[in-house]
Scaffold this motif. Structure first.
Motif, mmCIF file in Angstrom:
data_model
loop_
_atom_site.group_PDB
_atom_site.id
_atom_site.type_symbol
_atom_site.label_atom_id
_atom_site.label_comp_id
_atom_site.label_asym_id
_atom_site.label_seq_id
_atom_site.Cartn_x
_atom_site.Cartn_y
_atom_site.Cartn_z
ATOM 1 N N GLN A 28 16.354 -11.932 -0.937
ATOM 2 C CA GLN A 28 15.489 -12.886 -0.256
ATOM 3 C C GLN A 28 16.330 -14.058 0.230
ATOM 4 O OE1 GLN A 28 12.019 -12.743 0.238
ATOM 5 N NE2 GLN A 28 12.426 -14.511 1.519
ATOM 6 N N ASN A 29 16.308 -14.316 1.514
ATOM 7 C CA ASN A 29 17.023 -15.470 2.042
ATOM 8 C C ASN A 29 16.296 -16.738 1.628
ATOM 9 O OD1 ASN A 29 18.976 -13.930 3.355
ATOM 10 N ND2 ASN A 29 17.662 -13.659 5.132
ATOM 11 N N ARG A 30 17.059 -17.735 1.202
ATOM 12 C CA ARG A 30 16.487 -19.008 0.784
ATOM 13 C C ARG A 30 16.576 -20.022 1.907
ATOM 14 N NH1 ARG A 30 18.837 -21.788 -3.433
ATOM 15 N NH2 ARG A 30 16.896 -22.905 -3.456
ATOM 16 N N ASN A 31 15.632 -20.941 1.902
ATOM 17 C CA ASN A 31 15.638 -22.057 2.836
ATOM 18 C C ASN A 31 15.787 -23.330 2.006
ATOM 19 O OD1 ASN A 31 15.055 -24.199 4.527
ATOM 20 N ND2 ASN A 31 13.513 -23.058 5.684
ATOM 21 N N PRO A 32 16.959 -23.946 2.013
ATOM 22 C CA PRO A 32 17.183 -25.119 1.172
ATOM 23 C C PRO A 32 16.279 -26.307 1.509
ATOM 24 C CG PRO A 32 19.127 -24.642 2.522
ATOM 25 C CD PRO A 32 18.134 -23.563 2.779
ATOM 26 N N ASP A 33 15.684 -26.303 2.700
ATOM 27 C CA ASP A 33 14.794 -27.400 3.078
ATOM 28 C C ASP A 33 13.399 -27.259 2.485
ATOM 29 O OD1 ASP A 33 16.800 -28.586 4.641
ATOM 30 O OD2 ASP A 33 16.254 -27.352 6.382
ATOM 31 N N THR A 34 12.977 -26.022 2.205
ATOM 32 C CA THR A 34 11.610 -25.817 1.715
ATOM 33 C C THR A 34 11.531 -25.184 0.327
ATOM 34 O OG1 THR A 34 11.477 -23.686 2.843
ATOM 35 C CG2 THR A 34 10.680 -25.621 4.053
ATOM 36 N N ASP A 35 12.558 -24.478 -0.102
ATOM 37 C CA ASP A 35 12.522 -23.830 -1.415
ATOM 38 C C ASP A 35 12.757 -24.856 -2.517
ATOM 39 O OD1 ASP A 35 12.138 -21.433 -0.142
ATOM 40 O OD2 ASP A 35 14.217 -20.799 -0.297
ATOM 41 N N GLU A 36 11.832 -24.908 -3.460
ATOM 42 C CA GLU A 36 11.926 -25.873 -4.554
ATOM 43 C C GLU A 36 12.647 -25.305 -5.770
ATOM 44 O OE1 GLU A 36 8.237 -27.983 -5.400
ATOM 45 O OE2 GLU A 36 7.455 -27.147 -3.534
#
Length: 92
Positions: A28-36
């Motif tokens: 799963q690709n993570r999004n550092p701006d939205t993933d808590e």
């Protein structure tokens, strides 16, 4: 487990075993701006709650002010016990 030479002819392939050593892996690709946060847990957790329920439970515990990640995991395990999990449970 250990296998003696005499029983090698009875070795099952991974797909024929009751417990498979072949893990389910999802990339799963993570999004550092939205993933808590990321929850890593075993089937003892997911036997009694869905991925989304586990995420919501974790978010609720953290929003309630718990900062100690060990205690967050402990609360997840407690909730799963209350839901009736009978399997081994691990949460990271």
């Amino acid at each position: 487990g250990n296998v003696s030479e005499g029983s090698r002819s009875h070795i099952c392939s991974p797909v024929d075993q009751k417990v498979s050593p072949m893990p389910d892996i999802i990339v799963q690709n993570r999004n550092p701006d939205t993933d808590e946060f990321v929850v890593v847990a075993c089937d003892g957790i997911f036997d009694v709650c869905t991925n989304q329920e586990c995420i919501a439970m974790t978010a609720d515990i953290m929003k309630a002010g718990e900062k100690d990640l060990g205690l967050v995991c402990e609360e997840i395990l407690d909730c799963c016990l209350e839901k009736g999990s009978k399997d081994n449970m691990t949460a990271l």
